[in-house]
Design a protein around this motif. Structure first.
Motif, PDB file in Angstrom:
ATOM      1  N   ARG A 184      -1.958 -43.711  25.695  1.00  0.00           N
ATOM      2  CA  ARG A 184      -2.452 -45.321  25.291  1.00  0.00           C
ATOM      3  C   ARG A 184      -2.350 -45.339  23.673  1.00  0.00           C
ATOM      4  N   GLN A 185      -1.992 -46.409  23.287  1.00  0.00           N
ATOM      5  CA  GLN A 185      -1.677 -46.795  21.765  1.00  0.00           C
ATOM      6  C   GLN A 185      -3.115 -46.951  21.188  1.00  0.00           C
ATOM      7  N   ASP A 186      -4.189 -47.661  21.904  1.00  0.00           N
ATOM      8  CA  ASP A 186      -5.335 -47.642  20.975  1.00  0.00           C
ATOM      9  C   ASP A 186      -6.156 -46.577  20.880  1.00  0.00           C
ATOM     10  N   LEU A 187      -5.970 -45.407  21.989  1.00  0.00           N
ATOM     11  CA  LEU A 187      -6.317 -44.072  21.547  1.00  0.00           C
ATOM     12  C   LEU A 187      -5.885 -43.358  20.564  1.00  0.00           C
ATOM     13  N   PHE A 188      -4.476 -43.608  20.653  1.00  0.00           N
ATOM     14  CA  PHE A 188      -3.748 -42.634  19.736  1.00  0.00           C
ATOM     15  C   PHE A 188      -4.298 -43.416  18.276  1.00  0.00           C
ATOM     16  N   TYR A 189      -4.374 -44.397  17.988  1.00  0.00           N
ATOM     17  CA  TYR A 189      -4.786 -45.337  17.075  1.00  0.00           C
ATOM     18  C   TYR A 189      -6.051 -44.858  16.525  1.00  0.00           C
ATOM     19  N   ARG A 190      -6.969 -44.562  17.438  1.00  0.00           N
ATOM     20  CA  ARG A 190      -8.320 -44.156  16.966  1.00  0.00           C
ATOM     21  C   ARG A 190      -8.576 -42.730  16.679  1.00  0.00           C
ATOM     22  N   ILE A 191      -7.667 -41.762  17.279  1.00  0.00           N
ATOM     23  CA  ILE A 191      -7.763 -40.407  16.947  1.00  0.00           C
ATOM     24  C   ILE A 191      -7.141 -39.937  15.894  1.00  0.00           C
ATOM     25  N   ASN A 192      -6.042 -40.934  15.375  1.00  0.00           N
ATOM     26  CA  ASN A 192      -5.135 -40.340  14.448  1.00  0.00           C
ATOM     27  C   ASN A 192      -5.286 -41.068  13.224  1.00  0.00           C
ATOM     28  N   VAL A 193      -6.668 -41.391  12.747  1.00  0.00           N
ATOM     29  CA  VAL A 193      -7.006 -41.764  11.754  1.00  0.00           C
ATOM     30  C   VAL A 193      -6.260 -41.313  10.191  1.00  0.00           C
ATOM     31  N   ILE A 194      -6.654 -39.788  10.345  1.00  0.00           N
ATOM     32  CA  ILE A 194      -5.626 -38.997   9.621  1.00  0.00           C
ATOM     33  C   ILE A 194      -4.805 -37.992  10.331  1.00  0.00           C
ATOM     34  N   GLU A 195      -3.695 -37.730   9.727  1.00  0.00           N
ATOM     35  CA  GLU A 195      -2.993 -36.612  10.584  1.00  0.00           C
ATOM     36  C   GLU A 195      -2.760 -35.670   9.507  1.00  0.00           C
ATOM     37  N   LEU A 196      -2.883 -34.474   9.906  1.00  0.00           N
ATOM     38  CA  LEU A 196      -2.795 -33.153   9.130  1.00  0.00           C
ATOM     39  C   LEU A 196      -1.675 -32.380   9.996  1.00  0.00           C
ATOM     40  N   ARG A 197      -0.418 -32.132   9.429  1.00  0.00           N
ATOM     41  CA  ARG A 197       0.598 -31.223  10.006  1.00  0.00           C
ATOM     42  C   ARG A 197       0.485 -29.787   9.626  1.00  0.00           C
ATOM     43  N   VAL A 198       0.506 -28.991  10.599  1.00  0.00           N
ATOM     44  CA  VAL A 198       0.457 -27.664  10.239  1.00  0.00           C
ATOM     45  C   VAL A 198       1.663 -27.116  10.477  1.00  0.00           C
ATOM     46  N   PRO A 199       2.550 -26.429   9.196  1.00  0.00           N
ATOM     47  CA  PRO A 199       3.861 -26.111   9.436  1.00  0.00           C
ATOM     48  C   PRO A 199       4.031 -24.872  10.315  1.00  0.00           C
ATOM     49  N   PRO A 200       5.084 -24.738  10.898  1.00  0.00           N
ATOM     50  CA  PRO A 200       5.585 -23.632  11.779  1.00  0.00           C
ATOM     51  C   PRO A 200       5.977 -22.494  10.763  1.00  0.00           C
ATOM     52  N   HIS A 217       0.710 -30.049  20.906  1.00  0.00           N
ATOM     53  CA  HIS A 217       2.073 -29.577  20.205  1.00  0.00           C
ATOM     54  C   HIS A 217       3.135 -30.478  20.578  1.00  0.00           C
ATOM     55  N   LYS A 218       2.751 -31.693  21.247  1.00  0.00           N
ATOM     56  CA  LYS A 218       4.049 -32.684  21.635  1.00  0.00           C
ATOM     57  C   LYS A 218       4.009 -33.774  20.686  1.00  0.00           C
ATOM     58  N   ASN A 219       4.976 -34.519  20.705  1.00  0.00           N
ATOM     59  CA  ASN A 219       5.029 -35.730  19.838  1.00  0.00           C
ATOM     60  C   ASN A 219       4.282 -36.611  20.379  1.00  0.00           C
ATOM     61  N   LEU A 220       3.223 -37.088  20.190  1.00  0.00           N
ATOM     62  CA  LEU A 220       2.332 -38.005  20.637  1.00  0.00           C
ATOM     63  C   LEU A 220       2.681 -39.507  20.298  1.00  0.00           C
ATOM     64  N   ALA A 221       3.200 -39.760  19.117  1.00  0.00           N
ATOM     65  CA  ALA A 221       3.773 -40.942  19.046  1.00  0.00           C
ATOM     66  C   ALA A 221       4.907 -41.325  20.026  1.00  0.00           C
ATOM     67  N   ALA A 222       5.728 -40.328  20.403  1.00  0.00           N
ATOM     68  CA  ALA A 222       6.771 -40.613  21.454  1.00  0.00           C
ATOM     69  C   ALA A 222       6.068 -40.699  22.544  1.00  0.00           C
ATOM     70  N   LEU A 223       5.006 -40.106  23.094  1.00  0.00           N
ATOM     71  CA  LEU A 223       4.417 -40.285  24.223  1.00  0.00           C
ATOM     72  C   LEU A 223       3.767 -41.782  24.397  1.00  0.00           C
ATOM     73  N   VAL A 224       3.402 -42.398  23.205  1.00  0.00           N
ATOM     74  CA  VAL A 224       2.919 -43.555  23.038  1.00  0.00           C
ATOM     75  C   VAL A 224       3.863 -44.511  23.407  1.00  0.00           C
ATOM     76  N   ASP A 225       5.235 -44.428  22.953  1.00  0.00           N
ATOM     77  CA  ASP A 225       6.473 -45.448  23.202  1.00  0.00           C
ATOM     78  C   ASP A 225       6.937 -45.241  24.634  1.00  0.00           C
TER      79      ASP A 225
END
Length: 481
Positions: free
Chosen positions: A296-312, A283-291
């Protein structure tokens, strides 16, 4: 049934021969070529059930082949053959539409598992089996007719057809695990295990053992061999919920396991190959945590091949009545009631107007509480006991209050725990969330009524102006013995 055919594209003769022999032993017919030009001609002249392509070719790249197949031969799954550890090429291939990737040197057992999964997918496409029809009724659990939810369902169907890692983004309580489970159930791994794990619930010192397993005697307390989560998910899907909670040292180990498709249990000398699809969420902003250097940016890059947002839920208010009806029917089944409780019009309107900072999970808790408190089977607005919305100031956008309350326990005061010191009755303490504040007031009122009625619960309920059933529910939820 005709023999299934595979196209192998690689300029190294040894790789072509290895794949030809291995696939031939699986009773597959193999065509092997060494250039992009030859591959284009082969694809134009023949139908293939599966394709393997090297990343680097004398007259172009495997990326060209992947893009060509995605555009013109989308019924053919394609896997990229990459150099050892070249994760960037693998991620790029997956984003372009590749089914999966194989690293050199080729692991034969891993290759065979990949082929079986890919051919199963190709057969489903040929027979017209859609993602939603492959598992009857599974999509029905994702309730909602809104445009955004129709888009989510369509995306789930597409994601189920490949093996790319998916990052599921969304606030707490929106149903990220349900989305992950549907991606698994509607894909070729449906018969394999689905292993969900809350990364924030595992103590840091136990993480490596939990994820990768250990050998007997490898550390104090290791009295027997233990299988890790990766091994348990072999042949299926591993869902990493709250992946942002992983400490940095585990992020490094997880990255290696994902890249190499292998794990080394604590105390083991050799790695164990694992065939696992990775889905992750937070539920956190993973891109902001990378910044911020916390992920880790390399892990973020690896698990975020495709992003699916589930709306509130506040972005699909029209789905609230459908969800409420579904939850009430589930509660009736659970309690073995003859018929589900009904929402009166004012209660329906109150739910549609509410922002739901805890999303679907909060809606479930609110309705469970309302069923316990209502008279008969009719729920009015007062039975919902929705928290009062805080005043909004200035140019604050709708839903901002929901974001501000995002980390408060979902479900109103149903899940709150007593604070160490009561807040003044006049104003909510700045140290407490709204849910904790309301819980504290309720607890104080209930304790006073119990004391005045000498702990006669029926009399206490009468003093509070609620039913005995409602009081019993509150005592249980608030932890009052």
């Amino acid at each position: 049934m005709s023999q299934q055919t595979v196209l192998v594209i690689d300029d190294e003769r040894d790789i072509r021969e290895l794949l030809t022999i291995t696939l031939g032993r699986m009773d597959l017919k193999v065509d092997a070529v060494g250039t992009v030009a030859e591959a284009r001609r082969a694809l134009a002249d023949h139908h293939y059930d599966l394709c393997f392509t090297d990343m680097r070719l004398p007259d172009g790249s495997g990326q060209e082949i992947i893009e060509l197949i995605a555009a013109e031969y989308d019924e053919t799954p394609v896997a990229m053959i990459t150099a050892y550890g070249n994760v960037d090429a693998a991620v790029t291939a997956l984003k372009a539409g590749a089914f999966d990737f194989v690293s050199k040197p080729v692991d034969i057992q891993m290759l065979r598992r990949l082929v079986r999964t890919a051919l199963k997918l190709a057969e489903e496409k040929r027979n017209g089996v859609t993602a939603s029809s492959a598992t009857p009724g599974s999509g029905d659990r994702l309730i909602g007719d809104s445009t955004v939810m129709q888009q989510v369902r369509n995306t789930i169907g597409k994601l189920a057809r490949n093996q790319a890692p998916v990052y599921i983004a969304g606030e707490s309580g929106v149903g990220k695990e349900l989305v992950a489970r549907l991606i698994h159930e509607q894909g070729p791994r449906a018969t394999g295990p689905f292993i969900p794990v809350n990364c924030g619930a595992i103590p840091s010192e136990l993480m490596e053992s939990e994820f990768f397993g250990h050998r007997k005697g490898s550390f104090t307390g290791a009295v027997a061999d233990k299988e890790g989560l990766f091994q348990a998910a072999h042949g299926g899907t591993l869902f990493l919920d709250e992946v942002a909670e992983l400490p940095l040292h585990m992020q490094v180990k997880l990255l290696r396991a994902i890249q190499e498709k292998a794990v080394r249990p604590i105390g083991a000398r050799e790695e164990i190959a694992v065939d696992v699809r990775i889905l992750s969420a937070t539920h956190k902003n993973l891109a902001a945590l990378v910044d911020q250097g916390q992920f880790r940016q390399d892990l973020f890059y690896r698990i975020n091949v495709i992003e699916l947002r589930v709306p509130p839920l506040r972005e699909r208010r029209g789905d609230v009545p459908l969800l409420a009806d579904f939850v009430l029917r589930q509660l009736a089944t659970k309690s073995r009631s003859d018929a589900p409780a009904r929402l009166l019009p004012e209660a329906k309107q109150a739910l549609e107007d509410y922002d739901f900072p805890g999303n679907v999970r909060e809606l479930e808790n609110i309705l469970e509480r309302a069923v316990a408190m209502c008279d008969g089977d009719r729920i009015d607005a007062s039975d919902l006991m929705l928290p009062q919305r805080p005043q909004r100031h200035g140019a604050e956008q709708p839903g901002a209050a929901g974001h501000a309350a995002h980390h408060a326990p979902a479900g109103g005061f149903a899940h709150a725990h007593p604070p160490t010191a009561p807040a003044p009755a006049s104003t909510p303490s700045s140290e407490l969330g709204l849910d904790d504040y309301i819980s504290n007031l309720e607890r104080t009122a209930i304790m006073k009524a119990l004391e005045e009625s000498r702990y006669n619960k029926t009399a206490a309920a009468r003093k509070l102006g609620i039913t005995f059933r409602a009081l019993r529910y509150k005592l249980k939820k608030l932890g009052i013995d």
